[in-house]
Enzyme design. Sequence first.
Site, PDB file in Angstrom:
ATOM      1  N   PHE A 122      16.272  -9.526  -5.583  1.00 32.20           N
ATOM      2  CA  PHE A 122      15.749  -9.423  -4.218  1.00 32.20           C
ATOM      3  C   PHE A 122      14.257  -9.106  -4.282  1.00 32.20           C
ATOM      4  CE2 PHE A 122      14.997  -6.947  -0.321  1.00 32.20           C
ATOM      5  CZ  PHE A 122      15.578  -7.753   0.636  1.00 32.20           C
ATOM      6  N   SER A 125       9.142  -6.406  -2.169  1.00 32.79           N
ATOM      7  CA  SER A 125       7.968  -5.532  -2.358  1.00 32.79           C
ATOM      8  C   SER A 125       6.807  -6.250  -3.031  1.00 32.79           C
ATOM      9  CB  SER A 125       8.342  -4.323  -3.210  1.00 32.79           C
ATOM     10  OG  SER A 125       9.368  -3.597  -2.597  1.00 32.79           O
ATOM     11  N   GLY A 130       5.013  -1.979   0.150  1.00 33.98           N
ATOM     12  CA  GLY A 130       6.331  -1.487  -0.246  1.00 33.98           C
ATOM     13  C   GLY A 130       7.095  -1.102   1.001  1.00 33.98           C
ATOM     14  N   ARG A 257      30.456  21.991 -12.502  1.00 32.74           N
ATOM     15  CA  ARG A 257      31.699  22.769 -12.410  1.00 32.74           C
ATOM     16  C   ARG A 257      32.269  23.010 -13.809  1.00 32.74           C
ATOM     17  NH1 ARG A 257      35.672  18.711 -10.469  1.00 32.74           N
ATOM     18  NH2 ARG A 257      35.516  18.254 -12.672  1.00 32.74           N
ATOM     19  N   GLY A 330      20.968  24.710 -17.736  1.00 37.29           N
ATOM     20  CA  GLY A 330      19.955  25.293 -18.611  1.00 37.29           C
ATOM     21  C   GLY A 330      19.445  24.250 -19.593  1.00 37.29           C
ATOM     22  N   GLU A 354      14.830   1.209  -1.126  1.00 39.78           N
ATOM     23  CA  GLU A 354      15.557   0.841   0.122  1.00 39.78           C
ATOM     24  C   GLU A 354      15.141   1.728   1.300  1.00 39.78           C
ATOM     25  OE1 GLU A 354      17.353  -1.803  -0.041  1.00 39.78           O
ATOM     26  OE2 GLU A 354      17.801  -1.969  -2.176  1.00 39.78           O
TER      27      GLU A 354
HETATM   28  C1  LIG Z   1      13.321   1.562  -9.759  1.00 37.39           C
HETATM   29  C2  LIG Z   1      12.857   0.731  -8.608  1.00 37.39           C
HETATM   30  C3  LIG Z   1      13.489  -0.456  -8.301  1.00 37.39           C
HETATM   31  C4  LIG Z   1      13.011  -1.264  -7.260  1.00 37.39           C
HETATM   32  N1  LIG Z   1      13.641  -2.474  -7.015  1.00 37.39           N
HETATM   33  C5  LIG Z   1      13.133  -3.287  -6.040  1.00 37.39           C
HETATM   34  C6  LIG Z   1      13.709  -4.586  -5.808  1.00 37.39           C
HETATM   35  O1  LIG Z   1      14.692  -4.986  -6.461  1.00 37.39           O
HETATM   36  N2  LIG Z   1      13.146  -5.387  -4.868  1.00 37.39           N
HETATM   37  C7  LIG Z   1      12.062  -4.996  -4.124  1.00 37.39           C
HETATM   38  O2  LIG Z   1      11.614  -5.767  -3.281  1.00 37.39           O
HETATM   39  N3  LIG Z   1      11.496  -3.769  -4.318  1.00 37.39           N
HETATM   40  C8  LIG Z   1      11.997  -2.906  -5.254  1.00 37.39           C
HETATM   41  N4  LIG Z   1      11.435  -1.675  -5.469  1.00 37.39           N
HETATM   42  C9  LIG Z   1      10.269  -1.278  -4.672  1.00 37.39           C
HETATM   43  C10 LIG Z   1      10.642  -0.269  -3.601  1.00 37.39           C
HETATM   44  O3  LIG Z   1      11.352  -0.896  -2.577  1.00 37.39           O
HETATM   45  C11 LIG Z   1       9.328   0.363  -3.124  1.00 37.39           C
HETATM   46  O4  LIG Z   1       8.847   1.151  -4.183  1.00 37.39           O
HETATM   47  C12 LIG Z   1       9.531   1.205  -1.886  1.00 37.39           C
HETATM   48  O5  LIG Z   1       9.752   0.395  -0.770  1.00 37.39           O
HETATM   49  C13 LIG Z   1       8.311   2.092  -1.611  1.00 37.39           C
HETATM   50  O6  LIG Z   1       7.158   1.312  -1.586  1.00 37.39           O
HETATM   51  P1  LIG Z   1       5.892   1.700  -2.480  1.00 37.39           P
HETATM   52  O7  LIG Z   1       6.354   1.987  -3.857  1.00 37.39           O
HETATM   53  O8  LIG Z   1       4.874   0.645  -2.293  1.00 37.39           O
HETATM   54  O9  LIG Z   1       5.376   3.061  -1.877  1.00 37.39           O
HETATM   55  P2  LIG Z   1       4.529   3.241  -0.537  1.00 37.39           P
HETATM   56  O10 LIG Z   1       5.112   2.427   0.552  1.00 37.39           O
HETATM   57  O11 LIG Z   1       3.091   3.061  -0.857  1.00 37.39           O
HETATM   58  O12 LIG Z   1       4.810   4.771  -0.248  1.00 37.39           O
HETATM   59  C14 LIG Z   1       4.153   5.801  -0.963  1.00 37.39           C
HETATM   60  C15 LIG Z   1       4.449   7.116  -0.265  1.00 37.39           C
HETATM   61  O13 LIG Z   1       4.006   7.076   1.089  1.00 37.39           O
HETATM   62  C16 LIG Z   1       5.089   7.329   1.955  1.00 37.39           C
HETATM   63  N5  LIG Z   1       5.021   6.462   3.136  1.00 37.39           N
HETATM   64  C17 LIG Z   1       4.755   5.144   3.159  1.00 37.39           C
HETATM   65  N6  LIG Z   1       4.862   4.664   4.415  1.00 37.39           N
HETATM   66  C18 LIG Z   1       5.200   5.706   5.186  1.00 37.39           C
HETATM   67  C19 LIG Z   1       5.495   5.858   6.579  1.00 37.39           C
HETATM   68  N7  LIG Z   1       5.454   4.815   7.416  1.00 37.39           N
HETATM   69  N8  LIG Z   1       5.846   7.094   7.009  1.00 37.39           N
HETATM   70  C20 LIG Z   1       5.901   8.143   6.175  1.00 37.39           C
HETATM   71  N9  LIG Z   1       5.645   8.065   4.861  1.00 37.39           N
HETATM   72  C21 LIG Z   1       5.323   6.862   4.359  1.00 37.39           C
HETATM   73  C22 LIG Z   1       6.345   7.024   1.165  1.00 37.39           C
HETATM   74  O14 LIG Z   1       7.467   7.766   1.612  1.00 37.39           O
HETATM   75  C23 LIG Z   1       5.947   7.443  -0.231  1.00 37.39           C
HETATM   76  O15 LIG Z   1       6.135   8.825  -0.365  1.00 37.39           O
HETATM   77  C24 LIG Z   1      11.903  -0.844  -6.492  1.00 37.39           C
HETATM   78  C25 LIG Z   1      11.268   0.382  -6.792  1.00 37.39           C
HETATM   79  C26 LIG Z   1      11.732   1.149  -7.829  1.00 37.39           C
HETATM   80  C27 LIG Z   1      11.032   2.448  -8.116  1.00 37.39           C
END
Ligand SMILES: Cc1cc2nc3c(=O)[nH]c(=O)nc-3n(C[C@H](O)[C@H](O)[C@H](O)COP(=O)(O)OP(=O)(O)OC[C@H]3O[C@@H](n4cnc5c(N)ncnc54)[C@H](O)[C@@H]3O)c2cc1C
Length: 383
Positions: A122, A125, A130, A257, A330, A354
Amino acid sequence: MRLTFTTEQRALRAEFHAFAKSEVAPEAARHDCEERVGRALIDRLAEVGFLASLISPAHGGRGLDHLGYGLLHEEMGRACSSTRSLLTVHDMVAHTVERWGDDTQRRTWLPRLTAGTAIGAFALSEPDAGSDVAALATRATADGDAYRLDGTKCWISFGAIADVFLVFARADEGLTAFLVERDTPGLEVVPLAGMLGTRGAMLAELRLTGCRVPRANLLAGPGRAHPFIVTEALTLGRYSVASGSIGIAGGCLAESRDHVAERGLMEHQLVQRLLTRMTVHYEAGRLLTFQAGELIWERHADASMAAIKAKYLAATNAAEAAHDAVQVHGAAGCTPNHPVNRYYRDAKVMEIIEGSTEVCEGLIGRFGHADVESYGAASPKTY
Ligand SMILES: Cc1cc2nc3c(=O)[nH]c(=O)nc-3n(C[C@H](O)[C@H](O)[C@H](O)COP(=O)(O)OP(=O)(O)OC[C@H]3O[C@@H](n4cnc5c(N)ncnc54)[C@H](O)[C@@H]3O)c2cc1C
């Protein structure tokens, strides 16, 4: 209200638990260490019908219902979050094809996705998009009987091995969903290594440079991906991640547990408090998650918000339970290959994927208030 299982659901749970315990959990440390889920396990998952398990039997799937699906993903989450991630992203692709694809697309892809001869990933991002879907910059330009895709997708789980990618790109008509086959010229797959958690999820970056995708690979037509395709796929993904997160929380509770009993720590009231929190949060997360599953399967108007709430609660609970489980263990919990060591890192990822915890809080805080006055009243809304 009580969560009760039918005889059939109890049998399903026993089947999932037995498989997870005997064939997945023993491999989890290796997946984590070697940063891959092996082909033999993927073949077994397909053989027993756990890949694309919600797809109807007419297309080769098991046609699990909402509770069966949640129970499967809970057991997989407890055994190995990397394996559960495979089911999540693969199923998001399969479900999208079944729901929004045309007959040719269903006939082409669903038998392969259910048989595991094609792995789906999928791809939403991007480096600068993201949480914020509106910022997606990958471009789809009409070019005769095809579209040319240009852009970069990042953090794509199982991208390193996927055969088909569900790619979202911006066309003149709006956000559009494409099925992009791995060997399409102009698609470069760059594997990523060294992630914090779900380390076996074989992430990759996708570089699309003039990648020509036939119009026949569009799902539901140009500009139709948002809100329906994206929201429905993410809703399923959130239900899967919520279920996997309660699996992590349940695993943390069981490990803690047992450790507390072995080390004679139960008399300490502060240890009792940790176990209490793990227990009630696990139970509450489970109820909210399976309630969301029911609404999703009913195509209820509240399904998407219910999945956000369930994912939010289950992921934050898992992160807290994993934090407390390491504390209860621990030094033992800090050792390599101890399950709580892995749960701790995997649970952190559950708070990011997600819909991050903060994004969920923003959505629930603005649009998801509980209807306190008429809670539980019948509202057969469907979409
Ligand atoms: C292990 C892993 C697997 C993944 N697999 C997939 C995949 O298969 N397909 C895919 O498409 N993507 C995938 N992703 C990407 C994932 O969906 C994004 O990392 C996620 O949506 C967050 O986006 P970002 O990393 O760009 O962080 P950002 O969007 O830049 O967010 C950074 C910080 O800002 C905060 N923030 C951002 N916007 C807001 C808001 N509107 N309100 C409040 N706080 C906010 C966030 O909570 C976070 O703390 C994966 C990520 C990881 C780590």
